[in-house]
Design a protein around this motif. Structure first.
Motif, PDB file in Angstrom:
ATOM      1  N   PHE A  58       0.823  -1.213   0.000  1.00 13.42           N
ATOM      2  CA  PHE A  58       0.000   0.000   0.000  1.00 13.42           C
ATOM      3  C   PHE A  58       0.854   1.259   0.000  1.00 13.42           C
ATOM      4  O   PHE A  58       0.789   2.072  -0.924  1.00 13.42           O
ATOM      5  N   TRP A  59       1.685   1.426   1.037  1.00 11.59           N
ATOM      6  CA  TRP A  59       2.377   2.705   1.190  1.00 11.59           C
ATOM      7  C   TRP A  59       3.442   2.934   0.114  1.00 11.59           C
ATOM      8  O   TRP A  59       3.699   4.072  -0.256  1.00 11.59           O
ATOM      9  N   SER A  60       4.043   1.885  -0.401  1.00 11.00           N
ATOM     10  CA  SER A  60       5.107   2.063  -1.387  1.00 11.00           C
ATOM     11  C   SER A  60       4.642   1.871  -2.825  1.00 11.00           C
ATOM     12  O   SER A  60       5.365   2.263  -3.747  1.00 11.00           O
ATOM     13  N   LEU A  61       3.465   1.273  -3.020  1.00 12.09           N
ATOM     14  CA  LEU A  61       3.018   0.978  -4.389  1.00 12.09           C
ATOM     15  C   LEU A  61       1.632   1.533  -4.696  1.00 12.09           C
ATOM     16  O   LEU A  61       1.459   2.314  -5.632  1.00 12.09           O
ATOM     17  N   LEU A  62       0.620   1.134  -3.935  1.00  9.98           N
ATOM     18  CA  LEU A  62      -0.745   1.553  -4.257  1.00  9.98           C
ATOM     19  C   LEU A  62      -0.958   3.050  -4.047  1.00  9.98           C
ATOM     20  O   LEU A  62      -1.586   3.720  -4.892  1.00  9.98           O
ATOM     21  N   ASP A  63      -0.465   3.578  -2.945  1.00 12.53           N
ATOM     22  CA  ASP A  63      -0.647   5.015  -2.687  1.00 12.53           C
ATOM     23  C   ASP A  63       0.022   5.872  -3.765  1.00 12.53           C
ATOM     24  O   ASP A  63      -0.607   6.795  -4.299  1.00 12.53           O
TER      25      ASP A  63
END
Length: 273
Positions: A58-63
């Motif tokens: 999430f924090w490194s890719l999706l966001d």
């Protein structure tokens, strides 16, 4: 970090995936020190790696993928949804290449030959899903070249986080391949070579991913969410079940590992990102 910024994205991806391969080899090298590893320790390792990957997805890719889709005037939820689903489905198809029926049969047999057969099949399975993992690292570093000057430092940190997360989950995978081979009667050196070989595809996939993203900027949000989908699939399909299987009734060891890995990666991403 400043030194890495002097290299092209594909070179950064190469260095990062050589690191993830090295961590695989480090996990495989445990075969020289141990013939078996306590189930609680393996459960913690698998759980920790799963927690790291879930947080990093999430924090490194999706966001970042959501933010990029908004900057490109696209529908963020649609772009990210398509990429995420594609990443998971790609891993599903890769898993189907391995004849799962034989793997299940090998698990039910008690002989050392069956254990070796199961571990060798695991080598191929891990090698297959290491391809999209290498792509995930490559995509993350390729995004640096496509980002603006003000965003490159943050993207480099995010890409490094992804590489660390995948490297962490490669450590127990290397051990999970080599140690069963050793238990099945294979020599320590051969067991180590089989284990580390499963990570050899990551540098190739990483460079290809970085070159692709750097050349096609419009694919970047799809590629980042694709990598996130691939990481979640690996965590849910391989790491979490394996962590629980190691301890059976005492599943809290796996849960402790997952919580610790997720918390650490979340704190690092939020504090440093």
């Amino acid at each position: 970090m400043d030194t890495l910024m002097n290299f092209a994205p594909w070179q950064q991806a190469l260095f990062a995936t050589l690191f993830t391969w090295a961590v695989t080899a480090l996990g495989s090298a445990l075969v020289f020190a141990f013939k078996t590893i306590r189930s609680h320790a393996l459960a913690l390792m698998y759980g920790f790696a799963a927690g790291v990957m879930i947080a990093a997805s999430f924090w490194s890719l999706l966001d970042p993928a959501i933010n990029l889709a908004e900057q490109q005037d696209r529908i963020p939820w649609l772009v990210v949804g398509i990429g995420f689903a594609a990443g998971g489905f790609f891993l599903y198809l890769a898993d189907k290449i391995i004849p799962g029926i034989y793997l299940k049969r090998a698990r039910t047999e008690g002989s050392s030959r069956a254990a070796v057969k199961r571990a060798i099949l695991l080598v191929f399975s891990i090698t297959l899903h290491n391809i999209p993992e290498g792509l995930a690292v490559g995509v993350a570093f390729g995004a640096i070249g496509a980002a603006g000057n003000g965003e490159q430092a943050a993207m480099l940190l995010a890409a490094t986080t992804v590489a660390i997360g995948i490297g962490l989950q490669n450590f127990p995978e290397g051990a999970a391949v080599s140690i069963p081979l050793r238990q099945g009667g294979m020599s320590r050196f051969r067991a180590f070579m089989y284990g580390q070989a499963s990570g050899a595809v990551e540098p190739i996939a990483g460079v290809l991913g970085a070159l692709l993203v750097a050349s096609v900027n419009s694919l970047l949000p799809y590629a980042l969410s694709f990598a996130a989908g691939a990481m979640i699939y690996v965590a849910c399909k391989e790491l979490i079940p394996e962590a629980h299987a190691r301890t059976k009734e005492e599943s809290h060891w796996a849960i402790f590992g997952i919580m610790a890995g997720f918390t650490l990666m979340m704190v690092l991403d939020v504090a440093l990102g």
